[in-house]
Design a protein around this motif. Structure first.
Motif, short mmCIF file in Angstrom:
data_model
loop_
_atom_site.label_atom_id
_atom_site.label_comp_id
_atom_site.label_asym_id
_atom_site.label_seq_id
_atom_site.Cartn_x
_atom_site.Cartn_y
_atom_site.Cartn_z
N ARG A 1 -12.69 13.61 -6.82
CA ARG A 1 -13.11 13.03 -5.54
C ARG A 1 -13.29 11.58 -5.60
O ARG A 1 -12.62 10.67 -4.81
CB ARG A 1 -14.21 13.68 -4.97
N GLY A 2 -14.28 11.11 -6.44
CA GLY A 2 -14.43 9.90 -6.42
C GLY A 2 -13.37 8.71 -6.73
O GLY A 2 -13.17 7.67 -5.97
N PHE A 3 -12.32 9.22 -7.61
CA PHE A 3 -11.19 8.34 -7.81
C PHE A 3 -10.36 8.44 -6.68
O PHE A 3 -9.52 7.43 -6.40
CB PHE A 3 -10.53 8.91 -9.02
N ALA A 4 -10.28 9.78 -6.18
CA ALA A 4 -9.31 9.64 -4.63
C ALA A 4 -9.86 8.87 -3.75
O ALA A 4 -8.82 8.39 -3.06
CB ALA A 4 -9.24 11.40 -4.16
N VAL A 5 -11.06 8.83 -3.51
CA VAL A 5 -11.73 8.00 -2.43
C VAL A 5 -11.30 6.55 -2.72
O VAL A 5 -10.49 5.58 -1.91
CB VAL A 5 -13.18 8.24 -2.23
N LEU A 6 -11.43 6.10 -3.94
CA LEU A 6 -11.07 4.74 -4.33
C LEU A 6 -9.98 4.43 -4.13
O LEU A 6 -9.35 3.48 -3.87
CB LEU A 6 -11.75 4.37 -5.88
N LEU A 7 -8.88 5.35 -4.49
CA LEU A 7 -7.51 5.34 -4.50
C LEU A 7 -7.02 5.06 -3.07
O LEU A 7 -6.17 4.01 -2.56
CB LEU A 7 -6.78 6.44 -5.16
N ALA A 8 -7.72 5.74 -1.95
CA ALA A 8 -7.21 5.79 -0.61
C ALA A 8 -7.72 4.28 -0.09
O ALA A 8 -7.13 3.75 0.50
CB ALA A 8 -8.05 6.75 0.12
N VAL A 9 -8.93 3.77 -0.55
CA VAL A 9 -9.62 2.58 -0.14
C VAL A 9 -8.54 1.22 -0.44
O VAL A 9 -8.22 0.55 0.31
CB VAL A 9 -11.04 2.41 -0.63
N GLY A 10 -8.31 1.75 -1.91
CA GLY A 10 -7.55 0.47 -2.67
C GLY A 10 -6.26 0.58 -1.86
O GLY A 10 -5.73 -0.89 -1.47
N ILE A 11 -5.64 1.52 -1.35
CA ILE A 11 -4.17 1.54 -0.67
C ILE A 11 -4.55 0.81 0.92
O ILE A 11 -3.76 0.02 1.20
CB ILE A 11 -3.64 2.95 -0.31
N PHE A 12 -5.48 1.07 1.52
CA PHE A 12 -6.06 0.35 2.72
C PHE A 12 -5.78 -1.04 2.50
O PHE A 12 -5.34 -1.58 3.46
CB PHE A 12 -7.21 1.23 3.35
N PHE A 13 -6.69 -1.24 1.51
CA PHE A 13 -6.79 -2.96 1.58
C PHE A 13 -5.63 -3.60 0.91
O PHE A 13 -5.29 -4.55 1.47
CB PHE A 13 -8.34 -3.24 0.63
N ALA A 14 -4.62 -2.87 0.43
CA ALA A 14 -3.54 -3.46 -0.07
C ALA A 14 -2.76 -3.62 1.19
O ALA A 14 -1.96 -4.32 1.26
CB ALA A 14 -2.88 -2.58 -1.29
N LEU A 15 -2.62 -2.54 1.99
CA LEU A 15 -1.91 -2.78 3.10
C LEU A 15 -2.46 -3.97 3.94
O LEU A 15 -1.20 -4.74 4.40
CB LEU A 15 -1.87 -1.39 3.94
N ILE A 16 -3.56 -4.21 4.18
CA ILE A 16 -4.05 -5.42 4.90
C ILE A 16 -3.89 -6.52 4.15
O ILE A 16 -3.22 -7.51 4.84
CB ILE A 16 -5.65 -5.34 5.02
#
Length: 382
Positions: free
Chosen positions: A53-68
Protein backbone atom coordinates in the motif's frame (compact mmCIF):
# COMPACT_ATOMS: atom_id res chain seq x y z
CA UNK A 1 -45.06 25.23 16.18
CA UNK A 2 -43.81 24.66 19.69
CA UNK A 3 -40.57 25.98 21.16
CA UNK A 4 -38.54 22.91 20.16
CA UNK A 5 -39.62 23.17 16.54
CA UNK A 6 -38.75 26.86 16.42
CA UNK A 7 -35.29 26.12 17.85
CA UNK A 8 -34.79 23.38 15.26
CA UNK A 9 -35.82 25.70 12.42
CA UNK A 10 -33.46 28.44 13.63
CA UNK A 11 -30.63 25.90 13.91
CA UNK A 12 -31.21 24.73 10.31
CA UNK A 13 -31.23 28.31 9.01
CA UNK A 14 -28.01 29.14 10.87
CA UNK A 15 -26.36 25.96 9.57
CA UNK A 16 -27.29 26.81 5.98
CA UNK A 17 -25.98 30.35 6.45
CA UNK A 18 -22.65 29.10 7.83
CA UNK A 19 -22.31 26.57 5.00
CA UNK A 20 -22.95 29.34 2.47
CA UNK A 21 -20.27 31.52 4.03
CA UNK A 22 -17.67 28.74 3.84
CA UNK A 23 -18.76 27.47 0.43
CA UNK A 24 -15.34 28.12 -1.12
CA UNK A 25 -13.62 26.07 1.58
CA UNK A 26 -16.11 23.26 1.01
CA UNK A 27 -15.40 23.34 -2.74
CA UNK A 28 -11.65 23.12 -2.08
CA UNK A 29 -12.29 20.18 0.24
CA UNK A 30 -14.37 18.52 -2.48
CA UNK A 31 -11.57 19.07 -5.01
CA UNK A 32 -9.17 17.37 -2.59
CA UNK A 33 -11.62 14.47 -2.17
CA UNK A 34 -11.90 14.03 -5.95
CA UNK A 35 -8.12 14.07 -6.39
CA UNK A 36 -7.58 11.72 -3.43
CA UNK A 37 -10.25 9.33 -4.75
CA UNK A 38 -8.57 9.24 -8.16
CA UNK A 39 -5.10 8.61 -6.74
CA UNK A 40 -6.49 6.04 -4.30
CA UNK A 41 -8.08 4.07 -7.14
CA UNK A 42 -4.76 4.17 -9.00
CA UNK A 43 -2.94 2.99 -5.86
CA UNK A 44 -5.39 0.12 -5.40
CA UNK A 45 -4.84 -0.86 -9.02
CA UNK A 46 -1.12 -1.11 -8.25
CA UNK A 47 -1.93 -3.15 -5.14
CA UNK A 48 -3.65 -5.77 -7.30
CA UNK A 49 -0.25 -6.43 -8.84
CA UNK A 50 1.21 -7.30 -5.44
CA UNK A 51 2.63 -3.87 -4.57
CA UNK A 52 2.33 -2.80 -0.95
CA UNK A 53 0.00 0.00 0.00
CA UNK A 54 2.66 2.55 0.95
CA UNK A 55 4.72 2.04 -2.18
CA UNK A 56 1.56 2.00 -4.34
CA UNK A 57 0.49 5.39 -2.92
CA UNK A 58 3.95 6.84 -3.53
CA UNK A 59 3.89 5.50 -7.08
CA UNK A 60 0.46 7.05 -7.76
CA UNK A 61 1.54 10.41 -6.34
CA UNK A 62 4.78 10.25 -8.35
CA UNK A 63 2.85 9.65 -11.58
CA UNK A 64 0.58 12.61 -10.78
CA UNK A 65 3.47 15.02 -10.21
CA UNK A 66 5.30 13.63 -13.25
CA UNK A 67 2.29 14.50 -15.39
CA UNK A 68 2.22 18.03 -13.98
CA UNK A 69 5.95 18.53 -14.58
CA UNK A 70 5.65 17.09 -18.09
CA UNK A 71 2.75 19.40 -18.84
CA UNK A 72 4.72 22.53 -17.92
CA UNK A 73 7.82 21.17 -19.65
CA UNK A 74 5.85 20.86 -22.88
CA UNK A 75 4.02 24.17 -22.53
CA UNK A 76 6.40 26.73 -21.05
CA UNK A 77 9.49 26.58 -23.37
CA UNK A 78 7.60 26.90 -26.69
CA UNK A 79 5.39 29.68 -25.32
CA UNK A 80 8.43 31.50 -23.93
CA UNK A 81 10.11 31.35 -27.35
CA UNK A 82 6.98 32.61 -29.09
CA UNK A 83 6.57 35.42 -26.55
CA UNK A 84 10.20 36.46 -27.14
CA UNK A 85 9.48 36.53 -30.87
CA UNK A 86 6.37 38.57 -30.19
CA UNK A 87 8.38 41.26 -28.35
CA UNK A 88 10.23 42.26 -31.53
CA UNK A 89 7.42 41.41 -33.97
CA UNK A 90 5.07 43.97 -32.37
CA UNK A 91 7.41 46.97 -32.88
CA UNK A 92 7.94 45.84 -36.48
CA UNK A 93 4.20 45.78 -36.93
CA UNK A 94 3.92 49.31 -35.55
CA UNK A 95 6.60 50.51 -38.00
CA UNK A 96 4.79 48.88 -40.93
CA UNK A 97 1.53 50.48 -39.82
CA UNK A 98 3.16 53.92 -39.63
CA UNK A 99 4.68 53.56 -43.10
CA UNK A 100 1.35 52.42 -44.50
CA UNK A 101 -0.44 55.42 -42.89
CA UNK A 102 2.14 57.86 -44.26
CA UNK A 103 1.76 56.38 -47.73
CA UNK A 104 -2.00 56.65 -47.43
CA UNK A 105 -1.82 60.32 -46.43
CA UNK A 106 0.04 61.16 -49.63
CA UNK A 107 -2.64 59.49 -51.76
CA UNK A 108 -5.82 60.94 -50.23
CA UNK A 109 -7.15 64.52 -50.39
CA UNK A 110 -5.84 66.99 -47.83
CA UNK A 111 -9.31 67.31 -46.28
CA UNK A 112 -9.20 63.65 -45.19
CA UNK A 113 -5.68 63.65 -43.77
CA UNK A 114 -6.70 64.84 -40.24
CA UNK A 115 -9.16 61.95 -40.01
CA UNK A 116 -6.55 59.27 -40.70
CA UNK A 117 -5.25 58.00 -37.36
CA UNK A 118 -1.57 57.42 -36.77
CA UNK A 119 0.11 55.25 -34.18
CA UNK A 120 0.54 58.10 -31.68
CA UNK A 121 -3.13 59.01 -31.72
CA UNK A 122 -4.09 55.35 -31.30
CA UNK A 123 -1.78 55.06 -28.30
CA UNK A 124 -3.33 58.16 -26.75
CA UNK A 125 -6.82 56.78 -27.27
CA UNK A 126 -5.78 53.46 -25.79
CA UNK A 127 -4.09 55.06 -22.77
CA UNK A 128 -7.12 54.68 -20.44
CA UNK A 129 -7.39 51.03 -21.39
CA UNK A 130 -3.65 50.53 -20.81
CA UNK A 131 -3.87 52.20 -17.39
CA UNK A 132 -6.81 50.02 -16.49
CA UNK A 133 -4.93 46.94 -17.65
CA UNK A 134 -1.89 47.87 -15.57
CA UNK A 135 -4.13 48.44 -12.56
CA UNK A 136 -5.77 45.08 -13.06
CA UNK A 137 -2.36 43.42 -13.34
CA UNK A 138 -1.80 43.99 -9.62
CA UNK A 139 -5.12 42.34 -8.89
CA UNK A 140 -4.11 39.52 -11.23
CA UNK A 141 -0.84 39.01 -9.32
CA UNK A 142 -2.62 38.94 -5.97
CA UNK A 143 -5.24 36.59 -7.41
CA UNK A 144 -2.46 34.34 -8.72
CA UNK A 145 -0.88 34.17 -5.26
CA UNK A 146 -4.27 33.31 -3.79
CA UNK A 147 -4.73 30.59 -6.42
CA UNK A 148 -1.31 29.13 -5.58
CA UNK A 149 -2.21 29.00 -1.89
CA UNK A 150 -5.50 27.27 -2.72
CA UNK A 151 -3.71 24.72 -4.88
CA UNK A 152 -1.26 24.02 -2.05
CA UNK A 153 -4.18 23.59 0.35
CA UNK A 154 -5.83 21.10 -2.00
CA UNK A 155 -2.57 19.14 -2.36
CA UNK A 156 -2.02 19.02 1.42
CA UNK A 157 -5.60 17.86 2.03
CA UNK A 158 -5.21 15.28 -0.72
CA UNK A 159 -2.09 13.88 0.93
CA UNK A 160 -3.84 13.64 4.30
CA UNK A 161 -6.88 11.91 2.81
CA UNK A 162 -4.74 9.55 0.77
CA UNK A 163 -2.63 8.50 3.76
CA UNK A 164 -5.59 6.92 5.59
CA UNK A 165 -8.83 7.23 3.60
CA UNK A 166 -10.81 4.69 5.65
CA UNK A 167 -10.43 6.69 8.86
CA UNK A 168 -11.98 9.81 7.31
CA UNK A 169 -14.67 7.70 5.70
CA UNK A 170 -15.64 6.15 9.05
CA UNK A 171 -15.88 9.60 10.63
CA UNK A 172 -18.23 10.74 7.86
CA UNK A 173 -20.38 7.60 8.13
CA UNK A 174 -20.74 8.00 11.91
CA UNK A 175 -22.42 11.38 11.35
CA UNK A 176 -25.55 9.45 10.30
CA UNK A 177 -27.91 7.41 12.52
CA UNK A 178 -26.78 3.87 13.27
CA UNK A 179 -29.58 2.23 11.25
CA UNK A 180 -28.52 4.17 8.11
CA UNK A 181 -24.73 3.86 8.28
CA UNK A 182 -24.48 0.71 6.18
CA UNK A 183 -26.63 2.38 3.54
CA UNK A 184 -24.39 5.49 3.55
CA UNK A 185 -21.32 3.30 3.16
CA UNK A 186 -22.86 1.73 0.06
CA UNK A 187 -23.70 5.15 -1.35
CA UNK A 188 -20.09 6.23 -0.85
CA UNK A 189 -18.96 3.17 -2.82
CA UNK A 190 -21.20 4.21 -5.70
CA UNK A 191 -19.89 7.79 -5.53
CA UNK A 192 -16.32 6.50 -5.72
CA UNK A 193 -17.15 4.32 -8.73
CA UNK A 194 -18.92 7.19 -10.51
CA UNK A 195 -16.05 9.62 -9.83
CA UNK A 196 -13.64 7.06 -11.27
CA UNK A 197 -15.83 6.79 -14.35
CA UNK A 198 -15.88 10.58 -14.68
CA UNK A 199 -12.08 10.76 -14.47
CA UNK A 200 -11.73 8.11 -17.19
CA UNK A 201 -14.27 9.92 -19.37
CA UNK A 202 -12.54 13.26 -18.85
CA UNK A 203 -9.16 11.74 -19.76
CA UNK A 204 -10.62 10.22 -22.93
CA UNK A 205 -12.18 13.56 -23.97
CA UNK A 206 -8.92 15.40 -23.18
CA UNK A 207 -6.92 12.94 -25.25
CA UNK A 208 -9.24 13.14 -28.25
CA UNK A 209 -9.37 16.96 -28.20
CA UNK A 210 -5.60 17.23 -27.75
CA UNK A 211 -4.92 14.78 -30.58
CA UNK A 212 -7.32 16.55 -32.96
CA UNK A 213 -5.73 19.91 -32.10
CA UNK A 214 -2.18 18.65 -32.68
CA UNK A 215 -3.11 17.10 -36.03
CA UNK A 216 -5.01 20.20 -37.21
CA UNK A 217 -2.35 22.70 -36.10
CA UNK A 218 0.43 20.60 -37.63
CA UNK A 219 -1.47 20.47 -40.92
CA UNK A 220 -1.76 24.27 -40.87
CA UNK A 221 1.94 24.64 -40.12
CA UNK A 222 1.41 26.47 -36.81
CA UNK A 223 4.45 26.60 -34.54
CA UNK A 224 4.37 24.82 -31.14
CA UNK A 225 1.54 22.56 -32.32
CA UNK A 226 2.27 19.91 -29.67
CA UNK A 227 2.24 22.44 -26.82
CA UNK A 228 -0.95 24.05 -28.09
CA UNK A 229 -2.63 20.67 -28.46
CA UNK A 230 -1.68 19.63 -24.92
CA UNK A 231 -2.98 22.96 -23.62
CA UNK A 232 -6.26 22.53 -25.52
CA UNK A 233 -6.70 19.04 -24.06
CA UNK A 234 -6.00 20.23 -20.50
CA UNK A 235 -8.33 23.25 -20.74
CA UNK A 236 -11.06 20.90 -21.95
CA UNK A 237 -11.47 20.03 -18.26
CA UNK A 238 -13.14 23.43 -17.85
CA UNK A 239 -16.53 23.07 -19.55
CA UNK A 240 -17.47 25.66 -22.21
CA UNK A 241 -14.90 28.25 -21.04
CA UNK A 242 -11.82 26.06 -21.49
CA UNK A 243 -12.01 25.66 -25.28
CA UNK A 244 -12.50 29.42 -25.66
CA UNK A 245 -9.40 30.06 -23.57
CA UNK A 246 -7.33 27.58 -25.58
CA UNK A 247 -7.99 29.27 -28.94
CA UNK A 248 -6.42 32.61 -27.88
CA UNK A 249 -2.75 31.52 -27.67
CA UNK A 250 -3.15 29.36 -30.78
CA UNK A 251 -4.45 32.33 -32.82
CA UNK A 252 -1.75 34.63 -31.41
CA UNK A 253 1.05 32.26 -32.45
CA UNK A 254 -0.55 31.66 -35.86
CA UNK A 255 -0.83 35.42 -36.37
CA UNK A 256 2.96 35.71 -36.19
CA UNK A 257 3.17 33.76 -39.46
CA UNK A 258 0.19 35.04 -41.45
CA UNK A 259 -3.27 36.49 -40.77
CA UNK A 260 -4.99 33.72 -42.71
CA UNK A 261 -3.50 31.14 -40.33
CA UNK A 262 -5.17 32.84 -37.38
CA UNK A 263 -8.53 32.64 -39.15
CA UNK A 264 -7.88 29.00 -40.06
CA UNK A 265 -7.04 28.20 -36.43
CA UNK A 266 -10.28 29.83 -35.31
CA UNK A 267 -12.26 27.69 -37.78
CA UNK A 268 -10.34 24.56 -36.71
CA UNK A 269 -11.04 25.11 -33.02
CA UNK A 270 -14.68 25.86 -33.78
CA UNK A 271 -15.16 22.46 -35.43
CA UNK A 272 -13.19 20.69 -32.68
CA UNK A 273 -15.36 22.36 -30.05
CA UNK A 274 -18.54 21.38 -31.89
CA UNK A 275 -17.36 17.77 -32.14
CA UNK A 276 -16.35 17.75 -28.46
CA UNK A 277 -19.53 19.32 -27.07
CA UNK A 278 -22.03 17.53 -29.34
CA UNK A 279 -20.46 14.10 -29.72
CA UNK A 280 -17.31 13.28 -27.72
CA UNK A 281 -18.21 14.45 -24.21
CA UNK A 282 -21.94 13.47 -24.27
CA UNK A 283 -21.18 9.98 -25.56
CA UNK A 284 -18.26 9.39 -23.20
CA UNK A 285 -20.02 10.80 -20.13
CA UNK A 286 -23.26 8.99 -20.91
CA UNK A 287 -21.29 5.74 -21.11
CA UNK A 288 -19.14 6.37 -18.03
CA UNK A 289 -21.46 8.12 -15.56
CA UNK A 290 -24.89 8.12 -17.30
CA UNK A 291 -25.25 11.90 -17.38
CA UNK A 292 -27.67 13.41 -19.87
CA UNK A 293 -26.23 16.31 -21.93
CA UNK A 294 -29.00 18.70 -20.84
CA UNK A 295 -28.41 17.85 -17.18
CA UNK A 296 -24.70 18.53 -17.65
CA UNK A 297 -25.34 21.96 -19.17
CA UNK A 298 -27.90 22.94 -16.52
CA UNK A 299 -25.52 21.85 -13.76
CA UNK A 300 -22.73 23.96 -15.23
CA UNK A 301 -24.97 27.04 -15.32
CA UNK A 302 -26.12 26.39 -11.76
CA UNK A 303 -22.67 25.92 -10.24
CA UNK A 304 -21.04 28.81 -12.09
CA UNK A 305 -23.89 31.10 -10.99
CA UNK A 306 -23.63 30.25 -7.30
CA UNK A 307 -19.98 29.27 -6.89
CA UNK A 308 -18.09 31.15 -9.63
CA UNK A 309 -15.12 29.81 -11.58
CA UNK A 310 -14.28 27.10 -9.05
CA UNK A 311 -17.85 25.84 -9.29
CA UNK A 312 -17.57 25.72 -13.08
CA UNK A 313 -14.32 23.76 -12.83
CA UNK A 314 -15.91 21.22 -10.44
CA UNK A 315 -19.35 21.23 -12.08
CA UNK A 316 -19.20 17.73 -13.55
CA UNK A 317 -17.84 15.86 -10.48
CA UNK A 318 -20.28 17.78 -8.27
CA UNK A 319 -23.10 16.76 -10.60
CA UNK A 320 -21.97 13.13 -10.52
CA UNK A 321 -21.95 13.02 -6.70
CA UNK A 322 -25.21 14.97 -6.38
CA UNK A 323 -26.87 12.59 -8.84
CA UNK A 324 -25.87 9.56 -6.77
CA UNK A 325 -27.12 11.04 -3.49
CA UNK A 326 -30.39 12.26 -4.99
CA UNK A 327 -31.00 8.95 -6.71
CA UNK A 328 -30.19 6.78 -3.69
CA UNK A 329 -31.54 8.88 -0.79
CA UNK A 330 -34.33 11.06 -2.18
CA UNK A 331 -35.69 8.76 -4.89
CA UNK A 332 -35.07 5.23 -3.61
CA UNK A 333 -35.23 5.72 0.16
CA UNK A 334 -37.90 8.45 0.34
CA UNK A 335 -40.04 8.77 -2.80
CA UNK A 336 -40.07 5.09 -3.79
CA UNK A 337 -41.02 4.12 -0.21
CA UNK A 338 -43.69 6.83 0.08
CA UNK A 339 -46.93 5.17 1.22
CA UNK A 340 -45.46 1.68 1.43
CA UNK A 341 -45.26 1.80 5.22
CA UNK A 342 -48.93 2.77 5.55
CA UNK A 343 -49.91 -0.11 3.25
CA UNK A 344 -47.90 -2.54 5.35
CA UNK A 345 -49.54 -1.25 8.54
CA UNK A 346 -52.98 -1.68 6.94
CA UNK A 347 -52.14 -5.25 5.91
CA UNK A 348 -50.99 -6.03 9.45
CA UNK A 349 -54.25 -4.70 10.88
CA UNK A 350 -56.32 -6.84 8.45
CA UNK A 351 -54.29 -9.96 9.22
CA UNK A 352 -54.42 -9.38 12.97
CA UNK A 353 -58.22 -8.91 12.93
CA UNK A 354 -58.91 -11.91 10.67
CA UNK A 355 -59.33 -14.61 13.39
CA UNK A 356 -62.55 -13.02 14.69
CA UNK A 357 -63.90 -10.79 17.39
CA UNK A 358 -63.32 -13.33 20.13
CA UNK A 359 -59.63 -13.57 19.18
CA UNK A 360 -58.72 -10.05 17.94
CA UNK A 361 -54.96 -10.53 18.30
CA UNK A 362 -54.86 -13.94 16.66
CA UNK A 363 -53.60 -15.73 19.73
CA UNK A 364 -55.26 -18.97 18.60
CA UNK A 365 -54.18 -18.67 14.95
CA UNK A 366 -51.48 -21.32 14.22
CA UNK A 367 -50.12 -19.37 11.23
CA UNK A 368 -49.42 -16.31 13.35
CA UNK A 369 -47.83 -18.49 16.04
CA UNK A 370 -45.54 -19.95 13.36
CA UNK A 371 -44.58 -16.50 12.11
CA UNK A 372 -43.85 -15.31 15.66
CA UNK A 373 -41.68 -18.35 16.36
CA UNK A 374 -39.68 -17.63 13.20
CA UNK A 375 -39.28 -13.98 14.22
CA UNK A 376 -38.15 -15.00 17.70
CA UNK A 377 -35.57 -17.38 16.25
CA UNK A 378 -34.23 -14.67 13.95
CA UNK A 379 -33.97 -12.22 16.83
CA UNK A 380 -32.09 -14.76 18.95
CA UNK A 381 -29.63 -15.38 16.09
CA UNK A 382 -29.10 -11.59 15.74
Amino acid sequence: MNLGQWIGLIAIILSLYILWQIKEVLLLMFAAIVLATTLNRLARWFQRWGIRRGFAVLLAVGIFFALIVGFFWLIVPPFAAQFHELTYRVPQGFERFNSWVNTLKTQVPNQLVPYIPDIDSLIQQAQPFINRLVGNSFAFVSGSLEAVLKILLVLVLTGMLLANPQAYRKVFVRLFPSFYRRRVDGILDKCETSLGGWVIGALIAMGVVGLMSVIGLSALGVKAALALGVLAGFLNLIPNLGPTMSVVPAMAIALLDAPWKAVAVLILYFFIQQAESNFITPVVMAHQVSLLPAVTLIAQLFFVTFFGFLGLFLALPLTVVAKIWLQEVLIKDVLDEWGHNSKKEAELVIVSNSPGLDDPWGENNPDIHAERSIDDAVQQED
